[in-house]
Each structure stands twice: as structure tokens, then as C-alpha cells.
Enzyme design. Structure first.
Site, PDB file in Angstrom:
ATOM      1  N   GLU A 158       0.888  -1.177   0.000  1.00 26.83           N
ATOM      2  CA  GLU A 158       0.000   0.000   0.000  1.00 26.83           C
ATOM      3  C   GLU A 158       0.913   1.209   0.000  1.00 26.83           C
ATOM      4  O   GLU A 158       1.481   1.554   1.034  1.00 26.83           O
ATOM      5  CB  GLU A 158      -0.898  -0.012   1.245  1.00 26.83           C
ATOM      6  N   CYS A 174      -2.415   8.921   2.501  1.00 25.79           N
ATOM      7  CA  CYS A 174      -2.100   8.484   1.136  1.00 25.79           C
ATOM      8  C   CYS A 174      -3.260   8.824   0.212  1.00 25.79           C
ATOM      9  O   CYS A 174      -3.077   9.012  -0.978  1.00 25.79           O
ATOM     10  CB  CYS A 174      -1.827   6.993   1.118  1.00 25.79           C
ATOM     11  N   GLU A 233       3.771  13.748  -3.691  1.00 29.07           N
ATOM     12  CA  GLU A 233       2.809  13.765  -2.588  1.00 29.07           C
ATOM     13  C   GLU A 233       3.117  14.950  -1.692  1.00 29.07           C
ATOM     14  O   GLU A 233       4.254  15.082  -1.228  1.00 29.07           O
ATOM     15  CB  GLU A 233       3.019  12.513  -1.736  1.00 29.07           C
TER      16      GLU A 233
END
Ligand code: NAD
Length: 503
Positions: free
Chosen positions: A273, A307, A404
Site C-alpha cells: 500500500e 495516502c 505527494e
């Protein structure tokens, strides 16, 4: 805040007293063979409160040798645990769910202390993280195979499912409880034993949760916990050992890539993940109230450190000014402060590096032409705070369109046509989640087919749910957590051929 201080909103010091008592209950060792013990050489490390920068406690710092002891414990416990009746495994998970809810105040406070998120979000995580225990307690008794006849009629095909064996689980710091339960619950439901390495920034919640598992009766050795500041060597020791059969990792894509390479020689089952770069699309036909509310949740939940956080906002040119004005007004009213204080919506970032990263990304976007509508600066310490920020007119070459952000920075840009929106949204190596706001059903269906992400929020700003398969496409990962898919990650298939019983 310093656990020994009081504050204006807590004049009796009840928070301080609860904090001291709670930290005293958190196990400070390594959990191996059902016993909390010191690390090799009595090594320890400090866990700090990001709202103050002050130390909370010191806990054992596992060495590679400790990690191998934990793996040996998981390996010894595996055969017996795999044979425990599914109903019994289910009831232990269900008991852990009940116990977690009963102790929700403690878990919420502990997460806020070590990670920083506002207390009401920590309560949300206790609820969300707990649901994995309840869901997989229900899945434990539904592990099924099949029986069939070969097309020639000369044989019978029996397909059965078996636990993969001892698993190594690595979790990140941003959801200290949910990332642990999302892995431990399906592993235990499937009949696997585990070694868990929590993030060294936030290991306390995992240790307190592991104690809950012991308290409800999970046998010694089934769950082992090795907090460590030496993630690389500890992980290498475990992954190089043939006793481990599965790696499940949640964290950044670069570390995930390294771990996949580490897992290759042993041909381990892997679940990854990894990072995201979620697009948030607001079409001209969107319900603007819903889009603004969804944007605030998708961006600022967990102080932007998720995330699944919306990273790039693409808003149709006809709406962009109104959308920007409305999110700016809401964001300017956010209150920044320690997550333990009432009314706070923006807690601290995890550490000073995270603050520096938000600062750099904002500076880079502004240098390339973006405008700051609100926020834009680090907040002076103590603690690692960054103002909730809205950037408009963000150009395509700004670094935060590719990386990110992992901070409270909402970056808005615009588009004219659906094709352009899809092209921009998909222009990333990540593929975790996308958010789409539209009232046009056919367009919504086209987005399901055209957006290259493992998950999509259609007119909603949060997708996480224990009953759904969470996971990404492209470099956002492999495998799924949650849903019926989640337990399959911890099962391996056996096909047995038998002869025609009538021959
Ligand atoms: P990270 O990759 O730095 O660390 C994650 C975990 O890996 C921690 O336990 C860390 O101690 C450990 N680790 C670090 N280096 C390692 C190494 N060389 N070998 C073995 N283990 C190592 O990530 P982070 O900063 O803790 O978390 C943020 C990242 O996690 C973001 O990229 C975020 O998108 C991602 N994330 C993904 C999901 C998801 O479900 N897809 C959920 C939460 C977070």
C-alpha cells in the site's frame, strides 16, 4: 503539550494526569513469545509529541537479532494457530473489537499524543481501525474452496485455501491504529501469525493494541511486535530468512520498491500500500456545496497526511473562482494547535522535516506562478505546525503536482474539457484514488472507466471502509486491504486432483 503541564483549557490538569497514567500503561518492550522484553543490549529510543517536540516515553529498540527472535516466535506459533477453529479465531477478533471500543478514550488520546491528529479524528480512527477487527472476524468463518468435475469427467478438482504462514507487517506513522488492524486482523483471521514493525515515530498505539490482543486471549507468539529505529537492517534480517512467507507493507513508494526487491529472493507473497497523488475533479455540473465540503475532507483529514489525500484539484474554469473563494473562506477559519485542545482542526505535522517539505513545495509553486489565497507559512514552534493553505493558479510544472504533498496545502488548477481533465488526472505514476464531483450519470460512469486509480470517490471525499478493497494501481501498490479481498492476501490456494470415484 508536555504531559506534566496543564493548559488554559484544562486548568485542573486532568489531561496531564490522564496522559501520565496512559503512558504508564503502554508496554515499553518488544513483544516476543507473548512476553514484553527488553531489546538486545537494552537499547531504547524516544517517542515524542509533535505538538510540543517534547519526549513522551522511551521504548525498546529492536535489533536484527531481536527481529529474528520475533520471527522464530511467529514460526513456532504458526502450526497450532492455523489449526484453531475459524469460529474461535473470529471470536478473539470480535473480543478485540469490543475491547478497543470500550477503551476508545485511551486509544484516541494515545494517537493524538504520538501522531498529532486532532482528538475527534483520533476517535474516528478508533472506529475505522476497529471495523477491520469486526469485518475480519466475520470473514474468518467464510474461507471457502470448491469441488468440481474435470471437463473430461475423469477427475475431480478440489480447491482449498490455506494460511500463507508467518507474515511480516510494516506500518507507517500516519494512521497508527488503522494501518495495524488492517493487516493484523485479516492475517489472524486467515490463520497466519505475524511480526509487526510499527513506524518508529508512532509505535505506542501498536504496542497498546497488541496488549489488547493478549488480554482477550490471542495465544503467545501469534502476534509479535518489534519497534525499531533500524528499519532497514531489521527488515533485511526477516526478509532474508526462509521462515517468513509474506510481506505486507504500507508506506512510501521508494521504500516499497526496495522491499519488493528484498522480498524477491524468497519469492514472498507481497502486499504493497504505497503513495498516492490523488486528483480531485470538479466538473461544471457539480453540486458546489458538496464539492467544497468534500474537498475540505479529502485534503485536510489527518492534516493532509493521508495516502488518499487529494493532492491536485482540477476545477472546471466556469466554477474555479467560486470554488476557490469558498474553500479559502473555510480554510482561513481553521484553528491550528495541539490535537488535544478542543476546537482544533489542524494539528501538528509529524516532524520538522514535514514542515520544511510543505514550505519548499509552496515556495516552488509560488515561484512558478501560483498565488497564495490563505496560509502558506510554517508556524513558529514549539511543535511542527504548518498553516492550512490554499494555492490558486497552480501551474502544471509545480513540484507539488507530481509529488505527494503530505501536508495541509490545497493546490487548485483548472481545465476546460472532460478529455483534458482525464489526461491531467492520469498524468502521474501513482494510481491510488481519485475524487469526482459531477451530477451527470453518464459522465460519472465514464470516469469509472477512464480514471486509472484503484479507488474512486464519486461525490464523496473519503473512501476508506473496512468492507471495501482498499488499494492502488500503477506505482501505488499491489494487493488489497479490507473487503472479502483483504483476507485472500493471507491465504494460498491448493488444487488437488482426485480420480473419478465411479471409474
Ligand atoms: P515510509 O516509507 O518512510 O515508512 C513506512 C514504514 O516503513 C515505517 O514503519 C518505516 O519505519 C519503515 N521503513 C522505512 N525505511 C525502511 C526500509 N529501508 N526498510 C524497511 N522498512 C522501512 O513512509 P511513512 O513516511 O511512514 O508514511 C507515509 C507514506 O505512506 C506516504 O507515501 C503515504 O502515501 C503512504 N501510505 C500509504 C497508504 C496506503 O494504504 N496506500 C496508507 C498510509 C500511508
Amino acid at each position: 503539550m508536555n504531559p506534566t503541564q496543564t493548559s488554559a483549557t484544562d486548568p485542573q490538569g486532568s489531561l496531564a494526569a490522564r496522559t501520565v497514567a496512559l503512558l504508564g500503561r503502554v508496554p515499553d518492550g518488544l513483544l516476543i513469545d507473548g512476553v514484553w522484553r527488553p531489546a538486545e543490549g537494552d537499547r531504547t529510543f524516544t517517542v515524542s509529541d509533535p505538538a510540543t517536540g517534547l519526549p513522551l516515553v522511551r521504548i525498546a529498540d529492536a535489533s536484527p537479532r531481536d527481529a529474528l527472535d520475533a520471527l522464530a516466535s511467529a514460526d513456532r506459533a504458526f502450526p497450532a494457530w492455523a489449526r484453531v477453529a475459524p469460529r474461535e479465531r473470529a471470536e478473539l477478533l470480535r473480543a478485540a473489537f469490543e475491547e478497543l471500543q470500550r477503551r476508545r478514550d485511551e486509544f484516541a488520546l494515545l494517537m493524538t499524543l504520538e501522531m498529532g491528529k486532532p482528538l475527534q479524528e483520533s476517535f474516528g480512527e478508533v472506529a475505522y481501525g476497529g471495523e477491520f477487527l469486526r469485518w475480519f472476524s466475520e470473514e474468518a468463518v467464510r474461507i471457502q474452496g470448491r469441488y468440481g468435475i474435470t471437463p473430461e469427467g475423469t477427475g475431480r478438482v478440489v480447491v482449498s485455501q490455506h494460511p500463507v504462514g508467518p507474515c511480516y507487517l510494516i506500518t507507517p506513522w500516519n494512521f497508527p491504529l488503522a494501518m495495524a488492524t488492517r493487516k493484523i486482523a485479516p492475517a489472524l483471521a486467515a490463520g497466519c501469525t505475524v511480526v509487526v514493525k510499527p513506524a518508529s515515530l508512532t509505535p505506542l498505539t501498536t504496542s497498546l493494541f497488541a496488549q489488547v490482543l493478549l488480554d482477550v486471549g490471542v495465544p503467545a507468539g501469534v502476534v509479535n511486535v518489534v519497534p525499531s529505529t533500524k528499519s532497514g537492517p531489521v527488515s533485511a534480517a526477516i526478509l532474508d530468512d526462509p521462515r517468513v512467507r509474506k510481506l505486507s507493507f504500507t508506506g512510501s513508494t521508494p521504500v516499497g520498491r526496495d522491499l519488493l526487491a528484498r522480498a524477491a529472493p524468497g519469492v514472498l507473497r507481497t502486499s504493497m500500500e504505497l503513495g498516492g497523488n490523488a486528483p480531485f475533479l470538479v466538473f461544471a455540473d457539480a453540486d458546489l456545496d458538496a464539492a467544497v465540503a468534500g474537498a475540505l475532507t479529502a485534503k485536510f483529514r489527518n492534516i493532509g497526511q493521508a495516502c488518499t489525500a487529494a493532492n491536485r484539484f482540477f476545477v472546471h474554469a466556469s466554477l474555479v473562482e467560486e470554488f476557490t473563494a469558498r474553500v479559502t473562506e473555510a480554510v482561513a477559519a481553521f484553528e491550528t494547535g495541539a490535537g488535544t485542545q478542543p476546537g482544533v482542526t489542524i494539528g501538528p505535522l509529524i516532524d520538522s522535516r514535514a514542515v520544511a517539505k510543505s514550505e519548499e513545495l509552496v515556495a516552488d509553486a509560488v515561484a512558478r506562478g501560483a498565488t497564495v489565497r490563505t496560509g502558506g507559512h510554517a508556524v513558529e514552534g514549539p511543535g511542527s505546525f504548518f498553516e492550512a493553505t490554499v494555492l490558486a493558479d497552480v501551474p502544471a510544472d509545480a513540484a507539488l503536482m507530481r509529488e505527494e504533498i503530505f501536508g495541509p496545502v490545497l493546490a487548485i488548477t483548472t481545465f476546460e474539457s472532460e478529455d483534458e481533465a482525464v489526461r491531467l488526472a492520469n498524468d502521474t505514476e501513482y494510481g491510488l484514488v481519485s475524487y469526482v464531483y459531477t451530477r451527470d450519470l453518464a459522465r460519472a460512469q465514464r470516469m469509472i472507466e477512464r480514471l486509472a486509480t484503484g479507488m474512486m470517490g464519486l461525490n464523496v471525499g473519503v473512501v476508506s471502509n473496512a468492507a471495501a478493497p482498499f488499494g492502488g494501481w500503477k506505482e501505488s501498490g499491489l494487493g488489497r486491504e479490507g473487503g472479502p479481498e483483504g483476507i485472500r492476501e493471507y491465504l494460498q490456494t491448493k488444487y488437488t486432483l482426485t480420480p473419478d470415484p465411479f471409474a
